[in-house]
Scaffold this motif. Structure first.
Motif, PDB file in Angstrom:
ATOM      1  N   ARG A 164      57.653  36.812  39.963  1.00  0.00           N
ATOM      2  CA  ARG A 164      56.325  36.509  39.422  1.00  0.00           C
ATOM      3  C   ARG A 164      55.246  37.474  39.898  1.00  0.00           C
ATOM      4  O   ARG A 164      54.087  37.310  39.574  1.00  0.00           O
ATOM      5  CB  ARG A 164      55.942  35.064  39.786  1.00  0.00           C
ATOM      6  CG  ARG A 164      56.780  34.064  39.016  1.00  0.00           C
ATOM      7  CD  ARG A 164      56.490  32.645  39.378  1.00  0.00           C
ATOM      8  NE  ARG A 164      57.340  31.759  38.593  1.00  0.00           N
ATOM      9  CZ  ARG A 164      57.600  30.497  38.918  1.00  0.00           C
ATOM     10  NH1 ARG A 164      57.074  29.982  40.017  1.00  0.00           N
ATOM     11  NH2 ARG A 164      58.375  29.750  38.159  1.00  0.00           N
ATOM     12  N   PHE A 165      55.659  38.451  40.686  1.00  0.00           N
ATOM     13  CA  PHE A 165      54.698  39.476  41.092  1.00  0.00           C
ATOM     14  C   PHE A 165      54.964  40.718  40.243  1.00  0.00           C
ATOM     15  O   PHE A 165      55.919  41.443  40.461  1.00  0.00           O
ATOM     16  CB  PHE A 165      54.828  39.810  42.580  1.00  0.00           C
ATOM     17  CG  PHE A 165      53.632  40.528  43.112  1.00  0.00           C
ATOM     18  CD1 PHE A 165      52.585  39.831  43.673  1.00  0.00           C
ATOM     19  CD2 PHE A 165      53.539  41.908  43.024  1.00  0.00           C
ATOM     20  CE1 PHE A 165      51.470  40.494  44.142  1.00  0.00           C
ATOM     21  CE2 PHE A 165      52.426  42.582  43.492  1.00  0.00           C
ATOM     22  CZ  PHE A 165      51.387  41.868  44.052  1.00  0.00           C
ATOM     23  N   ASN A 166      54.127  40.927  39.236  1.00  0.00           N
ATOM     24  CA  ASN A 166      54.365  41.988  38.257  1.00  0.00           C
ATOM     25  C   ASN A 166      53.208  42.968  38.254  1.00  0.00           C
ATOM     26  O   ASN A 166      52.340  42.933  39.124  1.00  0.00           O
ATOM     27  CB  ASN A 166      54.583  41.369  36.870  1.00  0.00           C
ATOM     28  CG  ASN A 166      53.425  40.446  36.483  1.00  0.00           C
ATOM     29  OD1 ASN A 166      52.295  40.599  36.965  1.00  0.00           O
ATOM     30  ND2 ASN A 166      53.700  39.488  35.618  1.00  0.00           N
ATOM     31  N   GLU A 167      53.190  43.847  37.274  1.00  0.00           N
ATOM     32  CA  GLU A 167      52.132  44.867  37.197  1.00  0.00           C
ATOM     33  C   GLU A 167      50.751  44.235  37.053  1.00  0.00           C
ATOM     34  O   GLU A 167      49.767  44.745  37.588  1.00  0.00           O
ATOM     35  CB  GLU A 167      52.414  45.798  36.024  1.00  0.00           C
ATOM     36  CG  GLU A 167      53.627  46.701  36.222  1.00  0.00           C
ATOM     37  CD  GLU A 167      53.813  47.670  35.077  1.00  0.00           C
ATOM     38  OE1 GLU A 167      52.950  47.694  34.175  1.00  0.00           O
ATOM     39  OE2 GLU A 167      54.811  48.414  35.074  1.00  0.00           O
ATOM     40  N   ALA A 168      50.673  43.134  36.314  1.00  0.00           N
ATOM     41  CA  ALA A 168      49.370  42.490  36.119  1.00  0.00           C
ATOM     42  C   ALA A 168      48.820  41.950  37.433  1.00  0.00           C
ATOM     43  O   ALA A 168      47.640  42.154  37.761  1.00  0.00           O
ATOM     44  CB  ALA A 168      49.494  41.366  35.084  1.00  0.00           C
ATOM     45  N   PHE A 284      48.218  35.579  37.405  1.00  0.00           N
ATOM     46  CA  PHE A 284      48.095  34.465  38.342  1.00  0.00           C
ATOM     47  C   PHE A 284      49.400  34.358  39.126  1.00  0.00           C
ATOM     48  O   PHE A 284      50.424  33.915  38.600  1.00  0.00           O
ATOM     49  CB  PHE A 284      47.819  33.157  37.588  1.00  0.00           C
ATOM     50  CG  PHE A 284      46.499  33.136  36.869  1.00  0.00           C
ATOM     51  CD1 PHE A 284      45.326  32.901  37.557  1.00  0.00           C
ATOM     52  CD2 PHE A 284      46.435  33.369  35.500  1.00  0.00           C
ATOM     53  CE1 PHE A 284      44.093  32.884  36.899  1.00  0.00           C
ATOM     54  CE2 PHE A 284      45.222  33.354  34.827  1.00  0.00           C
ATOM     55  CZ  PHE A 284      44.048  33.114  35.532  1.00  0.00           C
ATOM     56  N   TYR A 285      49.379  34.786  40.383  1.00  0.00           N
ATOM     57  CA  TYR A 285      50.604  34.834  41.169  1.00  0.00           C
ATOM     58  C   TYR A 285      50.701  33.709  42.181  1.00  0.00           C
ATOM     59  O   TYR A 285      51.730  33.538  42.820  1.00  0.00           O
ATOM     60  CB  TYR A 285      50.743  36.179  41.889  1.00  0.00           C
ATOM     61  CG  TYR A 285      49.543  36.580  42.709  1.00  0.00           C
ATOM     62  CD1 TYR A 285      49.427  36.212  44.032  1.00  0.00           C
ATOM     63  CD2 TYR A 285      48.522  37.337  42.142  1.00  0.00           C
ATOM     64  CE1 TYR A 285      48.329  36.577  44.780  1.00  0.00           C
ATOM     65  CE2 TYR A 285      47.416  37.704  42.882  1.00  0.00           C
ATOM     66  CZ  TYR A 285      47.327  37.327  44.196  1.00  0.00           C
ATOM     67  OH  TYR A 285      46.224  37.697  44.921  1.00  0.00           O
ATOM     68  N   HIS A 286      49.641  32.927  42.357  1.00  0.00           N
ATOM     69  CA  HIS A 286      49.679  31.785  43.258  1.00  0.00           C
ATOM     70  C   HIS A 286      49.541  30.532  42.401  1.00  0.00           C
ATOM     71  O   HIS A 286      48.466  30.189  41.941  1.00  0.00           O
ATOM     72  CB  HIS A 286      48.544  31.879  44.280  1.00  0.00           C
ATOM     73  CG  HIS A 286      48.739  30.997  45.476  1.00  0.00           C
ATOM     74  ND1 HIS A 286      48.599  29.639  45.422  1.00  0.00           N
ATOM     75  CD2 HIS A 286      49.083  31.286  46.764  1.00  0.00           C
ATOM     76  CE1 HIS A 286      48.812  29.118  46.618  1.00  0.00           C
ATOM     77  NE2 HIS A 286      49.121  30.095  47.449  1.00  0.00           N
TER      78      HIS A 286
END
Length: 309
Positions: A164-168, A284-286
């Motif tokens: 879920r940690f991507n370029e965005a 949104f990573y959290h």
């Protein structure tokens, strides 16, 4: 490729070698068993790391090429380094004496990106300091706020799964931190000396910002994106949004991204998309923070939106 790591060491040299892309040496100076911790996130030229060192050491070497590094040491020595912002330009030699129980918060960015945004956001005097001064004394309150921001964002990144940690999400984190460092550099300038945009100019900035944000379907738009595209400072955007739209650009852009996630969920079934994937697509990573912000804006949880499909 993004790397997220949390490491512990009992040898200073091993610690030094583990900071990605840095040509450096750490020598232990005070007696006793060495113990340290390194947390780092690397995504291309963007890197943030947090070091905790229990013994006095001297760090020396060269910073990475084609990057600019901002470092804030947090220590309790008598030399005043605790309120100092250290700046390293591309491949610059450095030496730093870290007292016992020092913490160091640092971030590196592509040098060209920093300079182009600094030209828009800083006064000529602050810009010269950025490119020539090895370190700057900054107001402790602002530095402490930046410590909190870096610690919080680094902690959130380490809690994030690699899927879920991507370029965005990397881009949003990078721009948020870089904006904070630019704020810190500009904090010594007198606000009264800055010329504010006229009412028509403010209305135009808000309108064009909205058009750019709504037209972005592939990646989230940040404040620094708007600065680059509209050739204005972050302060001008802030003032324009506050006086014209009665909000700030950070909240506005977050709302745009939340609405994009909502549209994705509303048009999909639970079998077609997960909430985590839809949120990560828009940076949104959290997930707990995302769910809270989503409910605050729409009055329902994202799971409720997805179930209504």
């Amino acid at each position: 490729m993004t790397q997220i790591e949390s490491l512990s060491f009992t040898d200073a040299s091993q610690h030094a070698r583990s900071v990605h892309d840095w040509d450096q040496t750490y020598d232990q100076l005070s007696p006793g068993r060495f113990a340290s911790r390194l947390r780092q996130l690397c995504s291309g030229p963007f890197q943030i790391f947090h070091e905790q060192l229990n013994r006095r050491i001297v760090q020396y070497g060269q910073s990475p090429a084609e990057r600019m590094c901002f470092s804030i040491p947090l220590c309790t020595d008598s030399q005043g380094t605790q309120n100092c912002l250290a700046i390293l330009n591309t491949h610059e030699e450095f030496m730093f004496h870290a007292p016992e129980n020092t913490q160091i918060f640092a971030a590196t960015f592509a040098r060209d990106k920093v300079l182009s945004l600094a030209a828009l956001n800083l006064s000529p005097r602050s810009y010269r300091q950025l490119t020539t001064a090895p370190s700057l004394q900054s107001p402790w309150q602002r530095t402490s706020e930046l410590h909190q921001r870096i610690r919080q964002q680094l902690g959130q990144a380490l809690d994030c799964t690699p899927q879920r940690f991507n370029e965005a999400t990397a881009k949003l984190m990078e721009h948020s931190l870089l904006g904070g460092f630019l704020d810190l550099l500009g904090s010594v300038e007198s606000a009264g000396k800055r010329r504010r945009p006229s009412v028509p100019a403010r209305q135009s900035l808000v309108k064009m910002s909205q058009q750019i944000a709504l037209a972005s379907h592939d990646e989230p738009i940040t404040i620094l994106d708007l600065c680059q595209r509209l050739h204005v400072s972050r302060r001008a955007l802030q003032y324009s949004f506050q006086t014209i739209a009665d909000t700030n650009p950070v909240d506005y852009l977050r709302s745009v991204r939340l609405n994009a996630v909502r549209r994705r969920l509303a048009m999909s079934s639970p079998a077609e998309v997960s909430i985590g994937d839809a949120a990560a697509q828009w940076g949104f990573y959290h997930l707990s923070h995302f769910a809270s912000q989503y409910k605050a804006l729409f009055g329902e949880l994202p799971s409720q939106t997805l179930r209504q499909r």
